[in-house]
Design an enzyme around this catalytic site. Structure first.
Site, PDB file in Angstrom:
ATOM      1  N   ASP A 169      -4.835 -43.841  21.632  1.00 46.26           N
ATOM      2  CA  ASP A 169      -6.182 -42.925  21.100  1.00 46.26           C
ATOM      3  C   ASP A 169      -7.107 -44.049  20.781  1.00 46.26           C
ATOM      4  O   ASP A 169      -8.331 -43.745  20.108  1.00 46.26           O
ATOM      5  CB  ASP A 169      -6.036 -42.080  20.546  1.00 46.26           C
ATOM      6  CG  ASP A 169      -6.959 -40.936  19.913  1.00 46.26           C
ATOM      7  OD1 ASP A 169      -7.611 -41.157  20.980  1.00 46.26           O
ATOM      8  OD2 ASP A 169      -7.038 -40.392  19.125  1.00 46.26           O
ATOM      9  N   CYS A 199     -10.383 -19.024  17.850  1.00 46.08           N
ATOM     10  CA  CYS A 199     -11.359 -20.173  17.603  1.00 46.08           C
ATOM     11  C   CYS A 199     -12.196 -19.806  16.313  1.00 46.08           C
ATOM     12  O   CYS A 199     -12.865 -19.197  16.953  1.00 46.08           O
ATOM     13  CB  CYS A 199     -11.926 -20.876  18.633  1.00 46.08           C
ATOM     14  SG  CYS A 199     -12.709 -22.135  18.369  1.00 46.08           S
ATOM     15  N   CYS A 259     -17.147 -27.635  17.392  1.00 46.39           N
ATOM     16  CA  CYS A 259     -15.411 -27.681  17.311  1.00 46.39           C
ATOM     17  C   CYS A 259     -15.201 -27.915  15.255  1.00 46.39           C
ATOM     18  O   CYS A 259     -16.208 -29.099  15.134  1.00 46.39           O
ATOM     19  CB  CYS A 259     -14.230 -28.383  18.093  1.00 46.39           C
ATOM     20  SG  CYS A 259     -13.197 -28.726  17.439  1.00 46.39           S
TER      21      CYS A 259
END
Length: 309
Positions: free
Chosen positions: A130, A195, A211
């Site tokens: 990552d 969400c 987000c």
């Protein structure tokens, strides 16, 4: 050794290093991913994450990362905790309960590379955790480790989605795993409905600029937009809502890696504890934690914002 024996050796070393799953895919250019990524960027769904705009060719073409590349080896390491945080305290994403996964996983990749060179002879290889422009989830799909769910996370049929993904790109030919033939999300839309900021759209697309993880970790601005006020559901660092409601995570098991054991303060710090925490105290307690990515000022900003709820 033939390619199958080499792949079996790699998978045995992955298990010894503590990885839960390992799959291998043949290198190719990710043309479909390139199209989706370009469209996502053009719509500005990366917010202020300018680094997503850089090295586009490297992200979709492993030959650019390693000339002569032939195989991508993918690893999954579980981080699902044994216990969750106390209720009604500032919430932190489970991946950040313990030590920084970059520091935990990177040495394990180097160990595997070293063992491979001892066994196979010299070759070229690069490991990524990552921290480089490589589309880990796409390669995990190609190597048969799962599918991408509606929430954009890789889902493994046996163990859910609470995994870190790591990769090795090598110029060795190996035996390859077949991708899973189906998407097992079916008609389920729990992640979309749950969400808090409606960041999950159609076609497995997450609007990064909406987000909670983006606002609480990636956003470097001192102010979070007022339009998000009241929508954070007490999340102070990251967000696990879309994973917590996913039916496949009923198969999640506690992680076996000791380094991912939760830091005590994360599990029980109340708002007042975070408010009273000094910058020196923060640096001392969370020196090896993912929380340092947001820095002390970012944590204070996030705490102040969720108090507006």
């Amino acid at each position: 050794m033939n390619t199958l024996e080499k792949s079996q050796f790699i998978k045995s070393k992955a298990a010894e290093a503590g990885f839960d799953f390992c799959g291998i895919a043949a290198v190719r250019r990710l043309d479909e991913d390139a199209r989706k990524l370009e469209n996502w960027l053009q719509q500005g769904k990366h917010g202020d994450m300018q680094y997503m705009e850089k090295h586009f060719d490297l992200r979709v073409n492993p030959y650019k990362l390693l000339p002569g590349a032939k195989s991508v080896i993918c690893f999954l390491m579980n981080y699902f905790p044994r216990v969750n945080q106390e209720k009604n305290i500032p919430k932190i994403s489970k991946y950040a309960y313990g030590m920084d996964y970059h520091e935990v996983i990177r040495p394990k990749l180097q160990e595997i590379l070293f063992s491979m060179k001892e066994k196979f002879g010299d070759f070229h290889g690069r490991g990524f955790v990552d921290s480089a422009p490589i589309l880990e989830r796409s390669w995990a799909v190609h190597s048969g480790l799962g599918w991408v769910g509606k929430n954009g996370n890789l889902i493994n049929k046996k163990s859910g989605s609470f995994f870190f993904i790591a990769t090795l790109v090598v110029d060795l030919e190996l035996a390859y795993d077949a991708p899973i033939p189906a998407d097992y999300c079916g008609n389920c839309t729990r992640c979309i409905e749950a969400c808090p900021t409606q960041a999950i759209g159609p076609d497995k697309e997450v609007d990064g600029s909406k987000c909670i993880s983006y606002f609480t970790i990636e956003l470097k601005d001192l102010l979070i937009p007022d339009s998000m006020s009241g929508h954070f559901d007490n999340w102070m660092f990251g967000c696990d809502t879309c994973q917590d409601v996913c039916p496949w995570n009923r198969f999640s098991k506690p992680a076996g890696e000791p380094a991912f054991t939760a830091i005590a303060e994360i599990m029980h710090f109340k708002e007042t504890d975070w408010e009273d925490l000094t910058e020196d105290g923060f640096k001392k307690i969370f020196a090896g934690s993912p929380l340092k990515r947001a820095k002390y000022a970012g944590i204070k900003r996030n705490l102040e914002f969720i108090r507006k709820r």
